[in-house]
Design a protein around this motif. Structure first.
Motif, PDB file in Angstrom:
ATOM      1  N   TYR A   6     -16.860 -54.555  51.539  1.00 10.57           N
ATOM      2  CA  TYR A   6     -15.473 -54.585  51.057  1.00 10.57           C
ATOM      3  C   TYR A   6     -14.588 -55.371  52.026  1.00 10.57           C
ATOM      4  O   TYR A   6     -13.765 -56.202  51.613  1.00 10.57           O
ATOM      5  N   GLU A  38     -15.143 -59.052  51.692  1.00 11.70           N
ATOM      6  CA  GLU A  38     -14.554 -59.645  50.490  1.00 11.70           C
ATOM      7  C   GLU A  38     -13.025 -59.654  50.518  1.00 11.70           C
ATOM      8  O   GLU A  38     -12.389 -60.643  50.141  1.00 11.70           O
ATOM      9  N   PHE A  39     -12.439 -58.547  50.990  1.00 11.93           N
ATOM     10  CA  PHE A  39     -10.976 -58.413  50.884  1.00 11.93           C
ATOM     11  C   PHE A  39     -10.249 -58.464  52.225  1.00 11.93           C
ATOM     12  O   PHE A  39      -9.028 -58.581  52.260  1.00 11.93           O
TER      13      PHE A  39
END
Length: 205
Positions: free
Chosen positions: A161, A164-165
């Motif tokens: 996560y 990706e972010f």
């Protein structure tokens, strides 16, 4: 025994003492730790609800129980935690029941911010990530290894996560809590039992 471990054990709490400490602080609208904020108190309140539920619902598998009962040595699990920590709230009820079922493990809990010297010995990627379980030989008090701050699949969920972010946000926290909910403590049991069997075998050599 290293001095920080000896100091931490002296100031440590049983599981029930830890739960009472958090509950008493919440009556004053406070959380554990050096920092106080509405957010941390809010997380502590959520965690109190989670732990109450998990104490009633979490099941230790027969396989886990039989393997823990078969340990040759006796151990202490010294856990570094804080009441506001979401991972700790998911994991401590499992660890407590494992220790009780085993008959070979004593569970003790210390607060991270009150035991900085100890925390600095067990950093994760140079960060004070919690919870951390320190495996101690009960006879000698020596540290044999550590586990934490979360099961490997949950570690990967967080890492993916963040990749990706680029952030740890409420969506990630929700995803993580859902992972714990669906896993039902099985992965944690397997990883901790695996670690204990390895340590126990090494100790017997």
């Amino acid at each position: 025994m290293k001095i920080p471990i000896a100091k931490a054990l002296f100031n440590s709490h049983s599981y029930l003492e830890y739960r009472k400490l958090i509950a008493d602080l919440l009556l004053e609208k406070k959380s554990t730790g050096n920092e106080q904020s509405e957010d941390l108190t809010h997380y502590s309140e959520l965690n109190e609800t989670r732990m109450n539920r998990l104490d009633k619902t979490i099941k230790i598998t027969d396989e886990t129980t039989s393997k823990l009962k078969a340990l040759n040595g006796e151990y202490i699990w010294l856990i570094i935690s804080e009441g506001w920590c979401g991972d700790a709230a998911q994991l401590l009820p499992i660890m407590n029941k494992m220790a009780v079922e085993s008959g070979k493990i004593e569970l003790r809990i210390v607060l991270r911010d009150e035991n900085e010297e100890l925390m600095n010995l067990f950093l994760t990627n140079n960060k004070k990530a919690i919870p951390i379980v320190i495996f101690l030989d009960k006879e000698t008090g020596s540290a044999l290894g550590k586990w934490g701050p979360r099961p490997q699949a949950a570690v990967e969920l967080v890492a993916d996560y963040k990749k990706e972010f680029g952030v740890i946000d409420e969506t990630l926290k929700t995803n993580l809590q859902l992972w714990y909910l669906h896993d039902k403590g099985i992965t944690t049991q397997k990883e901790l039992v695996g670690a204990m069997l390895e340590l126990d075998a090494y100790k017997e050599r």
